[in-house]
Scaffold this motif. Structure first.
Motif, short mmCIF file in Angstrom:
data_model
loop_
_atom_site.label_atom_id
_atom_site.label_comp_id
_atom_site.label_asym_id
_atom_site.label_seq_id
_atom_site.Cartn_x
_atom_site.Cartn_y
_atom_site.Cartn_z
N VAL A 89 -8.36 -0.51 -8.79
CA VAL A 89 -8.55 -1.11 -7.46
C VAL A 89 -8.37 -0.01 -6.42
N ASP A 90 -9.26 0.02 -5.42
CA ASP A 90 -9.15 0.97 -4.31
C ASP A 90 -8.42 0.30 -3.15
N LEU A 91 -7.39 0.96 -2.63
CA LEU A 91 -6.65 0.47 -1.47
C LEU A 91 -7.17 1.19 -0.24
N HIS A 92 -7.65 0.44 0.75
CA HIS A 92 -8.21 1.04 1.96
C HIS A 92 -7.19 1.08 3.09
N TRP A 98 3.13 -8.85 3.67
CA TRP A 98 2.48 -7.62 3.24
C TRP A 98 1.00 -7.92 3.17
N MET A 148 -2.94 -6.20 2.48
CA MET A 148 -3.65 -5.06 1.91
C MET A 148 -5.15 -5.34 1.92
N LEU A 187 3.06 -0.01 -6.29
CA LEU A 187 1.73 -0.42 -5.87
C LEU A 187 0.68 0.61 -6.28
N HIS A 188 0.92 1.87 -6.00
CA HIS A 188 -0.07 2.91 -6.32
C HIS A 188 -0.27 3.04 -7.83
N HIS A 215 -3.14 -0.86 4.38
CA HIS A 215 -2.08 -1.84 4.13
C HIS A 215 -1.08 -1.82 5.28
N MET A 226 -8.26 -4.20 -0.06
CA MET A 226 -8.54 -3.49 -1.30
C MET A 226 -9.86 -3.93 -1.91
N THR A 227 -10.44 -3.05 -2.72
CA THR A 227 -11.70 -3.33 -3.39
C THR A 227 -11.53 -3.22 -4.89
N LEU A 254 -2.46 0.07 -8.83
CA LEU A 254 -3.84 0.24 -8.39
C LEU A 254 -4.60 1.16 -9.33
#
Length: 73
Positions: free
Chosen positions: A49-52, A61, A63, A40-41, A54, A65-66, A44
């Motif tokens: 994509v930014d993960l805020h 699952w 998440m 996933l990381h 999860h 994300m932006t 991203l």
């Protein structure tokens, strides 16, 4: 019927959910969960994509994300 394209609005948070079939777990053990997070990381970073936040539950699952651009997701 084909699935509609996902709506992507760059710079705005999106809630993305993935569910399994009933009775099918997302991962089998802690090692699988660790690999899932590593993949996933990496994705991203590659996609911008930014993960805020999860949460990984046994059968789903979620998440927050932006995306950075229209092509990000």
């Amino acid at each position: 019927m084909a699935r509609l394209n996902r709506l992507v609005i760059p710079g705005h948070p999106h809630l993305v959910m993935q569910r399994t079939r009933p009775g099918s777990p997302i991962y089998r053990d802690a090692h699988d969960a660790q690999i899932l997070m590593e993949v996933l990381h990496d994705a991203l970073k590659t996609c911008g994509v930014d993960l805020h936040a999860h949460v990984v539950l046994p059968d789903r699952w979620m998440m927050l994300m932006t995306p950075g651009s229209f092509e990000s997701m």
